[in-house]
Write a protein that holds these residues in place. Structure first.
Motif, short mmCIF file in Angstrom:
data_model
loop_
_atom_site.label_atom_id
_atom_site.label_comp_id
_atom_site.label_asym_id
_atom_site.label_seq_id
_atom_site.Cartn_x
_atom_site.Cartn_y
_atom_site.Cartn_z
N THR A 1 0.81 -1.22 0.00
CA THR A 1 0.00 0.00 0.00
C THR A 1 0.85 1.27 0.00
O THR A 1 0.43 2.31 0.49
N LYS B 1 -17.41 -3.35 -14.38
CA LYS B 1 -16.20 -2.90 -13.70
C LYS B 1 -15.56 -1.74 -14.46
O LYS B 1 -15.12 -0.76 -13.85
N PRO C 1 -6.75 -6.86 -10.77
CA PRO C 1 -6.21 -6.67 -9.42
C PRO C 1 -4.72 -7.03 -9.42
O PRO C 1 -4.38 -8.20 -9.59
N LEU D 1 -7.11 5.66 -4.77
CA LEU D 1 -7.09 4.21 -4.99
C LEU D 1 -6.21 3.52 -3.96
O LEU D 1 -6.51 2.43 -3.48
N GLU E 1 -8.21 3.88 -0.52
CA GLU E 1 -9.48 3.15 -0.41
C GLU E 1 -9.37 1.68 -0.73
O GLU E 1 -10.09 0.86 -0.16
N ARG E 2 -8.49 1.34 -1.67
CA ARG E 2 -8.43 -0.06 -2.08
C ARG E 2 -7.12 -0.73 -1.71
O ARG E 2 -6.90 -1.90 -2.05
N LEU F 1 -4.11 -0.28 -2.91
CA LEU F 1 -3.23 -0.61 -4.03
C LEU F 1 -1.84 -0.03 -3.80
O LEU F 1 -1.66 0.89 -3.00
#
Lengths: 347, 256
Positions: B30, B135, B173, B201, B204-205, B207
């Motif tokens: 992250t 998506k 992903p 991103l 929140e996700r 990545l």
């Protein structure tokens, strides 16, 4: 009097055979960007497979010893003429067998040939396949079991048992149109699928496709399998139509004739392939039909073939550089999802 | 924080030119890490080594695979992608004759309709196709590009092209996203918008990003760690404010 019905039947038959070639080339070169200058290899392979299987098996199944009287021998040719049209079931069986075997072998040949060509750049792909075609032609000229330079003649046709010649021609035209329809449906489905999308992506940018995990060489091999298989099928139909094959029918010019069709019709558009094939074969047929009525001329109309097709290409490309019909977006259910969203968003 | 990517003492030579000369760096899970350096310092070469375009002459590239780090140097680019590394290019490489939507739909792995036989049977892949399209729509909405879904790439502005390349990578992903100058050639406010999306991103996700960028004034605002390359070697590293005040970095950028 010019035989109009005869003209139309022969034009449509040749159109059907060439359309199968142009559709498959459009898949390989228009959609996937593989510069296939060796289309004639697989076309020729299909024609020779049909000719060899049909002549040898007709003799063998009728109890003829092919080591004594091979089909390329004069006595063999006479025997084929006598035996070929006797048994409808055998004729149709040999047709089906030829179609299946030609698809598989020509397809496998395309798959295997992709192995050396994926290691060279796009222009070299074209020339590697082009030279392979010439190698095959020279090989066939000297390979006696398929008749060497003379080739194979008196190939028994699928509808040879039909007495009336016009009925026979129409029946054969029906067969060609049936195969063409199947080819169209299959290639249309392949193009309008995630596979077709990936093929176009590979064509647009190989490096980017590679970076997105696409195994570019494998994808090209797959495409060459399908395209070559259908070219083999077209070859089968040609062999039965002309009832003879010889090595000099399969010169590189055949490949470029098919290229002319997809350039005229529009690279990447399947309907364009049909239009292109219709135009080029029409010019070809008209000249063939008209020539005998003209008597002695300064220039043989035969030579005009290339001039006319060349002119057509130049004119069409000046007006529309993408050909008569440009490529269309891929139709998958994804389009519906997006249009629902767009429609819902604006009201 | 565990490392997702570990580059250990990597070197890449082109004849006498040492494009990379013993570079080591880490990208944590992250993380939003910047990679900067003057022209010709080896940033893109490093990306090319990580993504399998070049085989390093020395050193190792390791990628996290659950609890282990496995070597990915020497793999082909398509295999590196399958391991979970996605990249963009300095000069965008999009599929120019495809629409925006089609560009996004090329990315996902394991599409049933990519097999020769299943492609013929629409029913076998149409469900998955709809799912992927939804998506794509979601991502396009997030980046304010939904209205361009059916436009061809050749009709887009530079800013949208840049953005699209980033979004295309996000369709799958991945463990690590490598962005090569995402804001080059883009106006100031769009560039900031793009970096805001990227940080969102990440936040929140969860990545992970490694970003090459020349526009330091923008980059420094968003990243949490920076590596500085110079002549194929690591010149400096640290938090953005530490790096910009490092005299060595200032000299490399401004000095002789």
């Amino acid at each position: 009097m010019i035989d109009v019905v005869g003209f139309v039947i022969s034009w449509l038959t040749i159109f059907g055979i060439y359309s199968i070639l142009s559709l498959s080339l459009n898949l390989e070169s228009g959609t996937a960007g593989v510069t296939n200058f060796g289309k004639v290899v697989f076309y020729g392979a299909g024609a020779y497979i049909a000719a060899t299987l049909t002549t040898y098996l007709t003799l063998i199944l009728n109890g003829v010893d092919v080591t004594e009287t091979p089909p390329y021998d004069v006595r063999g040719i006479v025997l084929l003429g006598e035996l070929g049209s006797r048994n409808p079931l055998m004729s149709l069986g040999l047709l089906v067998l030829s179609l299946v075997v030609a698809f598989v072998i020509a397809g496998a040949l395309g798959y295997l040939l992709s192995y050396p060509i994926i290691r060279v750049g796009p222009a070299f792909v074209g020339f590697t396949l082009l030279s392979f075609g010439e190698l095959m032609r020279v090989f066939l000229q000297h390979y006696e079991p398929v008749g060497g330079n003379k080739g194979l003649m008196a190939i028994p046709t699928p509808f040879g048992w039909v007495a009336e010649s016009r009925v026979r021609e129409v029946a054969y035209l029906g067969l060609v149109m049936g195969v063409l329809a199947t080819t169209y449906v299959v290639i249309h489905r392949l193009v309008n699928s995630p596979l077709g999308r990936t093929l176009r992506a590979v064509r647009d940018d190989e490096v980017a496709a590679l970076c997105l995990g696409k195994h570019v060489p494998k994808i090209k091999a797959k495409v060459l399998f399908v395209g070559s298989g259908f070219a083999g099928v077209a070859g089968v139909l040609l062999a039965y139509y002309l009832t003879s094959v010889n090595p000099n029918m399969f010169v590189p010019a055949v490949t470029f004739n098919v290229w002319a069709m997809i350039i005229l019709g529009g690279c990447g558009n399947l309907k364009g392939s049909l239009v292109g094939a219709a135009v080029v074969t029409f010019v070809d047929r008209v000249l063939t039909f008209v020539t005998p009525y003209l008597g002695v001329t300064v220039i043989s109309p035969d030579y005009l073939r290339w001039v006319i097709v060349g002119l057509l290409i130049v004119v069409v490309l000046i007006v529309n550089p993408r050909g008569l019909l440009p490529e269309e977006p891929i139709k998958t259910p994804a389009l519906e999802v997006v249009s629902e969203e767009l429609g819902g968003g604006s009201g | 924080m565990r490392a997702v990517l570990e580059v250990r003492d990597v070197a890449k030579y082109f004849g006498g030119v040492k494009a990379l000369d013993g570079v080591s760096l880490e990208v944590p899970e992250t993380g939003l890490v910047g990679l900067i350096g003057p022209n010709g310092s080896g940033k893109t070469t490093l990306f090319n080594v990580v993504t399998g375009f070049y085989v390093p002459d020395k050193g190792e590239v390791l990628l996290r695979e659950s609890d282990d780090l496995v070597r990915i140097d020497g793999l082909n680019p398509n295999e590196v992608f399958k391991k979970g590394v996605v990249r963009t290019f300095q000069i965008p490489r999009l599929f120019n004759s495809l629409t925006v939507l089609e560009n996004l739909l090329v990315t996902p792995l394991g599409q049933r309709g990519e097999s020769l036989v299943r492609a013929l049977l629409r029913g076998s892949w149409s469900g998955q196709e709809r799912e992927l399209a939804r998506k794509a729509v979601e991502l396009l909405k997030m980046f304010d590009m939904l209205h361009y879904a059916n436009s061809k790439v050749s009709e887009l502005s530079v800013a949208h092209i840049k953005m699209l390349e980033t979004i295309r990578g996000l369709m799958t992903p991945a463990k690590l996203y490598l962005l090569d100058e995402p804001a080059a050639g883009v106006d100031y406010s769009t560039a900031r918008k793009l970096f805001t999306y990227v940080r969102k991103l990440r936040d929140e996700r969860g990545l992970t990003f490694l970003v090459i960028e020349h526009r330091l004034e923008i980059l420094m605002e968003y990243v949490d760690y920076v590596y500085v390359l110079h002549n194929g070697k690591l010149l400096s590293e640290g938090k953005p404010q530490e790096v910009v005040s490092d005299p060595k970095v200032v000299e490399a950028y401004i000095g002789a």
